[in-house]
Design a protein around this motif. Structure first.
Motif, short mmCIF file in Angstrom:
data_model
loop_
_atom_site.label_atom_id
_atom_site.label_comp_id
_atom_site.label_asym_id
_atom_site.label_seq_id
_atom_site.Cartn_x
_atom_site.Cartn_y
_atom_site.Cartn_z
N ALA A 41 0.77 -1.11 -0.10
CA ALA A 41 0.14 -0.19 -0.13
C ALA A 41 0.91 1.12 0.14
N ARG A 42 1.91 1.37 0.81
CA ARG A 42 2.57 2.43 0.74
C ARG A 42 3.58 2.53 -0.21
N ALA A 43 3.86 1.61 -1.03
CA ALA A 43 4.58 1.52 -2.35
C ALA A 43 3.70 2.27 -3.49
N LEU A 44 2.22 1.72 -3.49
CA LEU A 44 1.45 2.39 -4.31
C LEU A 44 0.98 3.85 -4.09
N PHE A 45 0.93 4.27 -2.84
CA PHE A 45 0.81 5.58 -2.32
C PHE A 45 1.67 5.93 -1.58
N PRO A 46 2.59 6.41 -1.74
CA PRO A 46 4.15 6.63 -0.94
C PRO A 46 3.43 7.72 0.15
N ARG A 47 2.81 8.62 -0.34
CA ARG A 47 2.26 9.86 0.56
C ARG A 47 0.90 9.38 1.30
N GLY A 48 0.43 8.22 1.11
CA GLY A 48 -0.77 8.02 2.00
C GLY A 48 -1.80 8.44 1.52
N ALA A 49 -2.89 8.93 2.18
CA ALA A 49 -4.06 9.55 2.04
C ALA A 49 -3.92 10.71 0.92
N LEU A 50 -2.89 11.47 0.71
CA LEU A 50 -2.63 12.46 -0.08
C LEU A 50 -2.42 12.02 -1.29
N ASP A 51 -2.00 11.00 -1.67
CA ASP A 51 -1.97 10.31 -2.93
C ASP A 51 -3.23 9.77 -3.32
N LEU A 52 -3.89 9.06 -2.20
CA LEU A 52 -5.36 8.57 -2.56
C LEU A 52 -6.15 9.72 -2.99
N ALA A 53 -6.13 10.81 -2.43
CA ALA A 53 -6.91 11.93 -2.72
C ALA A 53 -6.86 12.41 -4.03
#
Length: 223
Positions: A41-53
């Motif tokens: 999950a962190r590899a796909l979205f390194p900045r977490g929720a920010l990248d998900l937004a």
């Protein structure tokens, strides 16, 4: 495979955004709910929720482009095509609270650049889908103007409680009418001998401006 995992994480996050916003808390809860390895999950979205937004916003862009491709726009005036595209983009955001929380997130100084890129990317997606062929300074002015109209309409929509958001669509029509009046004024100025002469120097400089040649040079581009 990674796209499927991304979609699972994004869908799981949306279940928490209304309560915890686009935050680390939402991200961790989504990872657990989607049963995804935290390292993946962190590899796909390194900045977490920010990248998900960001992914949520771009999903809306993709849905809008698909709807435009599936709709016969040939009988519409150009200003109506633009209005339809903006409406399609807003309607693609089926979770208003997620948009509200995203607006708050990207208003923060440390994330403002990401937010600006997303808005520009939406404007670029609309003009591209509508077949814009400009390659000069108009390429930039069209997208800058549309970014302003889209942003203002989204903010209005977030506070609109009218039936079927009719007040929002009326607001959108007024904003596009304002833009059309500006374009008419610019055309009149070009037809005025005195004003056209006065602007000869600035116009000569602007004529040298060209749109980006490579897709990766486009602000907000995911291509």
């Amino acid at each position: 495979m990674s796209d499927a995992i991304k979609d699972r994480l994004l869908d799981a996050t949306l279940m928490h955004v209304a309560f915890d916003g686009w935050s680390e808390t939402s991200f961790r809860a989504a990872v657990q709910d989607a049963e995804v390895d935290p390292v993946v999950a962190r590899a796909l979205f390194p900045r977490g929720a920010l990248d998900l937004a960001i992914a949520y916003h771009r999903r809306g862009d993709a849905l809008m482009v698909r709807r435009l491709a599936e709709t016969d726009l040939s009988g519409m005036r150009y200003r109506d095509k633009v209005a339809f595209a903006i409406r399609a983009r807003i309607e693609a955001a089926d979770d208003r609270e997620a948009v509200r929380r995203g607006t708050t997130l990207f208003a923060l100084p440390m994330h403002a650049a990401d937010g600006a890129k997303l808005i520009w990317g939406t404007a670029d997606a609309i003009w591209t889908a509508l077949g814009d062929t400009s390659r000069d300074v108009n390429w930039y002015t069209k997208r800058a103007t549309l970014s302003g109209v889209y942003s203002a309409t989204v903010l209005y929509w977030l506070g609109d409680d009218s039936l079927d958001h009719q007040a929002t669509w009326a607001f959108l029509d007024r904003r596009i009418d304002d833009v059309m009046r500006i374009e008419q004024a610019k055309a009149a100025a070009r037809g005025n001998r005195f004003l056209s002469g006065l602007m000869a120097g600035p116009n000569a400089i602007l004529s040298r401006i060209r749109a980006p040649e490579r897709p990766e040079d486009i602000p907000g581009s995911t291509r």
